[in-house]
Design an enzyme around this catalytic site. Structure first.
Site, short mmCIF file in Angstrom:
data_model
loop_
_atom_site.label_atom_id
_atom_site.label_comp_id
_atom_site.label_asym_id
_atom_site.label_seq_id
_atom_site.Cartn_x
_atom_site.Cartn_y
_atom_site.Cartn_z
N THR A 8 0.84 -1.20 0.00
CA THR A 8 0.00 0.00 0.00
C THR A 8 0.87 1.25 0.00
OG1 THR A 8 -1.77 1.22 1.14
CG2 THR A 8 -0.21 0.08 2.55
N ASN A 10 -0.70 3.96 1.14
CA ASN A 10 -1.55 4.79 2.00
C ASN A 10 -1.11 4.63 3.47
OD1 ASN A 10 -3.69 5.58 3.72
ND2 ASN A 10 -5.18 5.28 2.09
N PRO A 11 -0.48 5.68 4.05
CA PRO A 11 0.02 5.56 5.43
C PRO A 11 -1.10 5.37 6.45
CG PRO A 11 0.39 7.80 4.54
CD PRO A 11 -0.20 6.97 3.44
N LYS A 13 -3.94 3.55 6.01
CA LYS A 13 -4.29 2.12 6.01
C LYS A 13 -3.22 1.32 6.75
CE LYS A 13 -6.76 1.63 1.62
NZ LYS A 13 -6.86 0.83 0.39
N ASP A 68 -8.53 -3.37 -0.84
CA ASP A 68 -9.27 -2.41 -1.67
C ASP A 68 -10.55 -2.05 -0.97
OD1 ASP A 68 -8.03 -1.79 -4.35
OD2 ASP A 68 -7.73 -3.95 -4.22
N GLY A 145 -8.84 10.22 3.32
CA GLY A 145 -9.94 10.00 2.36
C GLY A 145 -11.25 10.62 2.81
N ASP A 147 -12.93 10.05 5.45
CA ASP A 147 -13.15 9.99 6.90
C ASP A 147 -13.90 11.20 7.47
OD1 ASP A 147 -12.15 7.47 7.26
OD2 ASP A 147 -10.21 8.10 8.04
N LYS A 167 -11.57 4.22 15.52
CA LYS A 167 -12.00 3.90 14.14
C LYS A 167 -11.97 2.38 13.93
CE LYS A 167 -11.10 4.59 9.22
NZ LYS A 167 -10.24 5.11 8.16
N HIS A 172 -14.84 -0.87 8.34
CA HIS A 172 -14.90 -1.92 7.33
C HIS A 172 -13.56 -2.67 7.26
CE1 HIS A 172 -13.35 1.87 6.01
NE2 HIS A 172 -12.98 1.46 4.82
P1 IMP Z 1 -8.47 2.31 -2.19
O1 IMP Z 1 -8.88 1.11 -1.42
O2 IMP Z 1 -7.13 2.81 -1.75
O3 IMP Z 1 -8.59 2.13 -3.67
O4 IMP Z 1 -9.47 3.43 -1.73
C1 IMP Z 1 -10.46 4.01 -2.54
C2 IMP Z 1 -10.81 5.39 -2.03
O5 IMP Z 1 -11.57 5.27 -0.85
C3 IMP Z 1 -9.61 6.27 -1.72
O6 IMP Z 1 -9.89 7.59 -2.11
C4 IMP Z 1 -9.49 6.18 -0.21
O7 IMP Z 1 -8.96 7.37 0.32
C5 IMP Z 1 -10.95 5.97 0.20
N1 IMP Z 1 -11.00 5.16 1.40
C6 IMP Z 1 -10.67 3.85 1.52
N2 IMP Z 1 -10.77 3.47 2.80
C7 IMP Z 1 -11.15 4.56 3.50
C8 IMP Z 1 -11.38 4.80 4.87
O8 IMP Z 1 -11.22 3.94 5.75
N3 IMP Z 1 -11.76 6.04 5.19
C9 IMP Z 1 -11.91 7.04 4.28
N4 IMP Z 1 -11.69 6.88 3.00
C10 IMP Z 1 -11.31 5.64 2.60
#
Ligand code: IMP
Length: 187
Positions: A8, A10-11, A13, A68, A145, A147, A167, A172
């Site tokens: 990933t 995404n820091p 996640k 995802d 994202g 949030d 959280k 999810h």
């Molecule tokens: P992906 O799983 O990285 O493709 O995420 C798809 C989109 O949903 C991205 O813009 C993420 O920032 C957003 N997203 C995924 N998980 C979360 C979450 O837990 N909170 C807020 N936004 C999320």
């Protein structure tokens, strides 16, 4: 300590996953692998394509996770869903708030699909879903994202008003990851 690599960039996640796995004795190490994202309306298909691609193309030490996720908004016919990333990069959560202006139904859910694969084995998939509502205004500064606009059912705060531990009680991703953790503890 068993090491699992997490593909990933995404820091947010990564931190959520590390917090959840640390007490169980797993080290989650970030690896920057970008993988092709299949155009599909099903998160598991996207994750399946991604993890199979990684196992074929990259050198994985022991085991790898990818994840995802998407936000599905009822009044928008479950959009942006699997297109959440593109939607976020182009119009962000403000776009959702604008599209929901004047709509009574603000219900939405987040879905996550975690794919886990050990070297030499077939991938496994774990899913999580959290229902909730879209806030009227963005609130909070934690997380990432969408949030600031998502309030999980049973809470009053948005995800962005919660610390990671809180959280993780609702999210999810945490629901999916806890199933993976249970699978690993029973191995
Ligand atoms: P992906 O799983 O990285 O493709 O995420 C798809 C989109 O949903 C991205 O813009 C993420 O920032 C957003 N997203 C995924 N998980 C979360 C979450 O837990 N909170 C807020 N936004 C999320």
């Amino acid at each position: 300590m068993k090491k699992i690599q997490f593909g990933t960039s995404n820091p947010g996640k990564l931190l959520e996953t590390q917090k959840l796995f640390a007490p169980l004795g797993f080290e989650i190490e970030q690896v920057h692998i970008s993988y092709p994202e299949l155009q599909s309306s099903d998160l598991e298909e996207v994750a399946s394509f991604g993890i199979n691609w990684i196992m074929k193309e990259k050198k994985i030490e022991e085991a790898v996770i990818i994840e995802d996720a998407g936000l599905f908004v009822s009044a928008l016919n479950n959009y942006p869903g699997v297109f959440s990333k593109h939607f976020f990069v182009t119009i962000g959560f403000d776009g959702i708030l604008r599209l929901l202006k004047g709509k009574e139904d603000r219900s939405a859910y987040f879905e996550s699909c975690v794919a886990y694969c050990e070297k030499g084995s077939e991938p496994l998939f774990f899913k999580g879903r959290v229902d909730g509502t879209i806030a009227i205004m963005p609130r909070g500064h934690h997380g990432f994202g969408y949030d600031p606009i998502f309030i999980p059912k049973g809470a009053e705060k948005t995800f962005a008003e919660m610390e990671i531990e809180e959280k993780n009680k609702h999210s999810h991703r945490a629901i999916a990851l806890r199933q993976l953790a249970e699978f690993l503890s029973n191995k």
